[in-house]
Design a protein around this motif. Structure first.
Motif, PDB file in Angstrom:
ATOM      1  N   ARG A 135      -7.611  -1.332  -9.937  1.00  0.00           N
ATOM      2  CA  ARG A 135      -7.414  -0.186  -9.057  1.00  0.00           C
ATOM      3  C   ARG A 135      -6.119   0.540  -9.423  1.00  0.00           C
ATOM      4  NH1 ARG A 135     -11.750   1.495  -6.976  1.00  0.00           N
ATOM      5  NH2 ARG A 135     -10.357   2.828  -5.756  1.00  0.00           N
ATOM      6  N   PRO A 136      -6.187   1.863  -9.634  1.00  0.00           N
ATOM      7  CA  PRO A 136      -4.961   2.605  -9.957  1.00  0.00           C
ATOM      8  C   PRO A 136      -4.040   2.734  -8.756  1.00  0.00           C
ATOM      9  CG  PRO A 136      -6.824   4.100  -9.759  1.00  0.00           C
ATOM     10  CD  PRO A 136      -7.385   2.709  -9.665  1.00  0.00           C
ATOM     11  N   LEU A 137      -2.753   2.837  -9.024  1.00  0.00           N
ATOM     12  CA  LEU A 137      -1.762   2.993  -7.961  1.00  0.00           C
ATOM     13  C   LEU A 137      -2.010   4.261  -7.162  1.00  0.00           C
ATOM     14  CD1 LEU A 137       0.946   1.910  -6.754  1.00  0.00           C
ATOM     15  CD2 LEU A 137       2.113   3.417  -8.375  1.00  0.00           C
ATOM     16  N   THR A 138      -2.501   5.297  -7.831  1.00  0.00           N
ATOM     17  CA  THR A 138      -2.683   6.596  -7.190  1.00  0.00           C
ATOM     18  C   THR A 138      -3.952   6.675  -6.340  1.00  0.00           C
ATOM     19  OG1 THR A 138      -3.703   7.345  -9.263  1.00  0.00           O
ATOM     20  CG2 THR A 138      -1.361   7.850  -8.924  1.00  0.00           C
ATOM     21  N   SER A 139      -4.841   5.704  -6.441  1.00  0.00           N
ATOM     22  CA  SER A 139      -6.101   5.727  -5.673  1.00  0.00           C
ATOM     23  C   SER A 139      -6.354   4.363  -5.044  1.00  0.00           C
ATOM     24  CB  SER A 139      -7.272   6.130  -6.578  1.00  0.00           C
ATOM     25  OG  SER A 139      -7.057   7.382  -7.182  1.00  0.00           O
ATOM     26  N   PRO A 140      -5.543   3.962  -4.078  1.00  0.00           N
ATOM     27  CA  PRO A 140      -5.732   2.643  -3.460  1.00  0.00           C
ATOM     28  C   PRO A 140      -7.034   2.597  -2.664  1.00  0.00           C
ATOM     29  CG  PRO A 140      -4.097   3.908  -2.246  1.00  0.00           C
ATOM     30  CD  PRO A 140      -4.413   4.706  -3.468  1.00  0.00           C
ATOM     31  N   ASP A 141      -7.707   1.444  -2.686  1.00  0.00           N
ATOM     32  CA  ASP A 141      -8.936   1.288  -1.919  1.00  0.00           C
ATOM     33  C   ASP A 141      -8.617   0.729  -0.534  1.00  0.00           C
ATOM     34  OD1 ASP A 141      -8.189  -1.248  -2.589  1.00  0.00           O
ATOM     35  OD2 ASP A 141     -10.047  -1.798  -3.607  1.00  0.00           O
ATOM     36  N   GLY A 142      -9.673   0.484   0.263  1.00  0.00           N
ATOM     37  CA  GLY A 142      -9.499   0.008   1.636  1.00  0.00           C
ATOM     38  C   GLY A 142      -8.731  -1.295   1.733  1.00  0.00           C
ATOM     39  N   PRO A 143      -9.109  -2.335   0.966  1.00  0.00           N
ATOM     40  CA  PRO A 143      -8.353  -3.589   1.051  1.00  0.00           C
ATOM     41  C   PRO A 143      -6.873  -3.428   0.705  1.00  0.00           C
ATOM     42  CG  PRO A 143     -10.466  -3.966  -0.012  1.00  0.00           C
ATOM     43  CD  PRO A 143     -10.329  -2.482   0.145  1.00  0.00           C
ATOM     44  N   THR A 144      -6.581  -2.587  -0.283  1.00  0.00           N
ATOM     45  CA  THR A 144      -5.175  -2.359  -0.653  1.00  0.00           C
ATOM     46  C   THR A 144      -4.420  -1.689   0.490  1.00  0.00           C
ATOM     47  OG1 THR A 144      -5.792  -2.120  -2.990  1.00  0.00           O
ATOM     48  CG2 THR A 144      -3.635  -1.280  -2.328  1.00  0.00           C
ATOM     49  N   LEU A 145      -5.032  -0.665   1.089  1.00  0.00           N
ATOM     50  CA  LEU A 145      -4.375   0.025   2.200  1.00  0.00           C
ATOM     51  C   LEU A 145      -4.216  -0.899   3.402  1.00  0.00           C
ATOM     52  CD1 LEU A 145      -6.138   3.511   2.015  1.00  0.00           C
ATOM     53  CD2 LEU A 145      -3.785   2.977   1.383  1.00  0.00           C
ATOM     54  N   GLY A 146      -5.225  -1.754   3.647  1.00  0.00           N
ATOM     55  CA  GLY A 146      -5.120  -2.693   4.758  1.00  0.00           C
ATOM     56  C   GLY A 146      -3.983  -3.673   4.569  1.00  0.00           C
ATOM     57  N   ALA A 147      -3.858  -4.221   3.340  1.00  0.00           N
ATOM     58  CA  ALA A 147      -2.765  -5.155   3.056  1.00  0.00           C
ATOM     59  C   ALA A 147      -1.412  -4.457   3.145  1.00  0.00           C
ATOM     60  CB  ALA A 147      -2.950  -5.767   1.663  1.00  0.00           C
ATOM     61  N   ALA A 148      -1.351  -3.213   2.661  1.00  0.00           N
ATOM     62  CA  ALA A 148      -0.091  -2.460   2.740  1.00  0.00           C
ATOM     63  C   ALA A 148       0.307  -2.208   4.185  1.00  0.00           C
ATOM     64  CB  ALA A 148      -0.224  -1.143   1.985  1.00  0.00           C
ATOM     65  N   THR A 149      -0.679  -1.936   5.042  1.00  0.00           N
ATOM     66  CA  THR A 149      -0.395  -1.710   6.459  1.00  0.00           C
ATOM     67  C   THR A 149       0.155  -2.972   7.112  1.00  0.00           C
ATOM     68  OG1 THR A 149      -2.161  -0.044   6.583  1.00  0.00           O
ATOM     69  CG2 THR A 149      -1.398  -1.014   8.667  1.00  0.00           C
ATOM     70  N   LEU A 150      -0.425  -4.120   6.780  1.00  0.00           N
ATOM     71  CA  LEU A 150       0.069  -5.386   7.327  1.00  0.00           C
ATOM     72  C   LEU A 150       1.503  -5.660   6.877  1.00  0.00           C
ATOM     73  CD1 LEU A 150      -3.061  -7.724   6.933  1.00  0.00           C
ATOM     74  CD2 LEU A 150      -2.119  -6.779   9.054  1.00  0.00           C
ATOM     75  N   ILE A 151       1.791  -5.397   5.610  1.00  0.00           N
ATOM     76  CA  ILE A 151       3.150  -5.605   5.097  1.00  0.00           C
ATOM     77  C   ILE A 151       4.129  -4.691   5.828  1.00  0.00           C
ATOM     78  CG2 ILE A 151       4.655  -5.343   3.080  1.00  0.00           C
ATOM     79  CD1 ILE A 151       2.219  -6.134   1.350  1.00  0.00           C
ATOM     80  N   LEU A 152       3.732  -3.427   6.010  1.00  0.00           N
ATOM     81  CA  LEU A 152       4.604  -2.469   6.695  1.00  0.00           C
ATOM     82  C   LEU A 152       4.851  -2.893   8.134  1.00  0.00           C
ATOM     83  CD1 LEU A 152       6.104   0.233   6.515  1.00  0.00           C
ATOM     84  CD2 LEU A 152       3.991   1.371   7.221  1.00  0.00           C
ATOM     85  N   ALA A 153       3.793  -3.335   8.826  1.00  0.00           N
ATOM     86  CA  ALA A 153       3.944  -3.751  10.219  1.00  0.00           C
ATOM     87  C   ALA A 153       4.827  -4.993  10.331  1.00  0.00           C
ATOM     88  CB  ALA A 153       2.570  -4.020  10.829  1.00  0.00           C
ATOM     89  N   ALA A 154       4.610  -5.971   9.449  1.00  0.00           N
ATOM     90  CA  ALA A 154       5.416  -7.190   9.473  1.00  0.00           C
ATOM     91  C   ALA A 154       6.877  -6.890   9.161  1.00  0.00           C
ATOM     92  CB  ALA A 154       4.861  -8.200   8.476  1.00  0.00           C
ATOM     93  N   THR A 155       7.114  -5.970   8.238  1.00  0.00           N
ATOM     94  CA  THR A 155       8.488  -5.598   7.892  1.00  0.00           C
ATOM     95  C   THR A 155       9.168  -4.904   9.065  1.00  0.00           C
ATOM     96  OG1 THR A 155       7.860  -5.354   5.565  1.00  0.00           O
ATOM     97  CG2 THR A 155       9.917  -4.322   6.268  1.00  0.00           C
ATOM     98  N   GLY A 156       8.440  -3.988   9.725  1.00  0.00           N
ATOM     99  CA  GLY A 156       9.011  -3.307  10.886  1.00  0.00           C
ATOM    100  C   GLY A 156       9.337  -4.270  12.010  1.00  0.00           C
ATOM    101  N   LEU A 157       8.410  -5.210  12.279  1.00  0.00           N
ATOM    102  CA  LEU A 157       8.650  -6.195  13.334  1.00  0.00           C
ATOM    103  C   LEU A 157       9.826  -7.094  12.981  1.00  0.00           C
ATOM    104  CD1 LEU A 157       7.782  -7.537  15.977  1.00  0.00           C
ATOM    105  CD2 LEU A 157       6.162  -8.932  14.647  1.00  0.00           C
ATOM    106  N   GLY A 158       9.880  -7.532  11.737  1.00  0.00           N
ATOM    107  CA  GLY A 158      10.998  -8.378  11.308  1.00  0.00           C
ATOM    108  C   GLY A 158      12.327  -7.671  11.410  1.00  0.00           C
TER     109      GLY A 158
END
Length: 318
Positions: free
Chosen positions: A260-283
């Motif tokens: 998967r190219p960096l410029t065209s992330p798929d659903g699983p990539t976006l979902g994992a990125a969202t979890l990382i962002l949420a965990a980072t914000g909470l931390g």
């Protein structure tokens, strides 16, 4: 490396040859600039290590010398192939090309081992406060992981294995699912049609600069944010930043290996990125919330006059 970067930039401007879909001088330019940043960071860390633990200065110096020599040899060989108009990495087209590539592989292994020794020594010394110490340690570990990802590129790609050619001129590559040299991002050349292992390789190696800069940013912000004057709060934030960086690095590896190219992330990539962002914000919020009251000025005694019992003050006649 600074001179090499400048010289390669001139080469890009005056030499119009194209190799594997990019200006032929683009590779030495990117490698020289990357090694420059990497070497400066390691040199700075070695200097801090020498002041904190003088007994470790000598082995750190030797390890740094190995890194410097290995990087220089790598650049000589890459540049030599540019002058020959030949691909440097993954090239087995002729016995001479294959021999040069084998030597390059040896220099990269030597560089990685030298960096490993420095990382081990950094874990044996405390450099500055705990936040600074752990930012440097985590950065060194992540940089080792990022550099190690380069070894994944040396393996035959799925397309090369399917072709079944034991004498293939090119073995390995950084693109996944598409050939090297296809459409790419400006400057970096990272693939925009498939996965690209250069992305996590780059991101991992340059944790060496970004995490120590994060601690420097915290020190600047501490002037206006009292909670950041407390060492424990800064240490927790370093832990959050290091964990988030490692998670992003793992995500980039996963994304690249799936083609998967960096410029065209798929659903699983976006979902994992969202979890990382949420965990980072909470931390981050928890780290600041648990900071514990107004900050203590750097160098001040936390058990200063305010902790002296009033009875002692009265009995002294004050």
């Amino acid at each position: 490396m600074a001179l090499w970067t400048a010289g390669s930039a001139v080469g890009i401007l005056v030499d119009d040859r194209i190799l594997v879909g990019a200006p032929i001088w683009a590779k030495p330019f990117k490698f020289a600039a990357s090694i420059l940043a990497y070497a400066l960071s390691l040199a700075w860390m070695i200097s801090l290590l020498a002041r904190a633990r003088p007994r470790l200065a000598r082995p750190a110096w030797w390890a740094g010398t190995v890194v410097a020599v290995a990087g220089a040899v790598e650049m000589v060989l890459i540049t030599a192939q540019v002058f020959r108009g030949r691909q440097s990495h993954f090239n087995h087209a002729t016995p001479f090309d294959a021999r040069l590539y084998d030597v390059m592989a040896g220099t990269i292994v030597s560089l990685w081992l030298g960096a490993l020794v420095i990382a081990v020594l950094l874990f044996r010394a405390r450099i500055g406060d705990r936040a600074t110490t752990w930012s440097i340690r985590i950065a060194a570990a992540l940089a080792l992981a990022g550099a190690g990802l380069g070894f994944l590129m040396t393996q035959p790609t799925a397309e090369q294995l399917a072709a079944g050619d034991d004498d293939a001129p090119i073995v390995g590559g950084h693109a996944v699912g598409v050939p090297d040299g296809g459409p790419g991002m400006p400057l970096t050349g990272w693939s925009t049609t498939g996965g690209d292992l250069c992305i996590p390789h780059f991101v991992g190696m340059h944790a060496l600069q970004l995490l120590p800069l994060f601690v420097l940013l915290l020190a600047v912000l501490a002037v206006r944010l009292p909670v950041l004057r407390e060492e424990r709060a800064r240490l927790r934030l370093v832990g959050v930043a290091g964990s988030a960086y490692a998670a992003v690095l793992a995500l980039l590896v996963w994304q690249a290996l799936r083609g998967r190219p960096l410029t065209s992330p798929d659903g699983p990539t976006l979902g994992a990125a969202t979890l990382i962002l949420a965990a980072t914000g909470l931390g981050t919020l928890l780290s600041l919330r648990r900071g514990g009251g107004p900050g203590v000025r750097e160098g001040a005694d936390p058990a200063g006059p305010a902790s002296v019992p009033r009875s002692s003050v009265r009995s002294s006649g004050s």
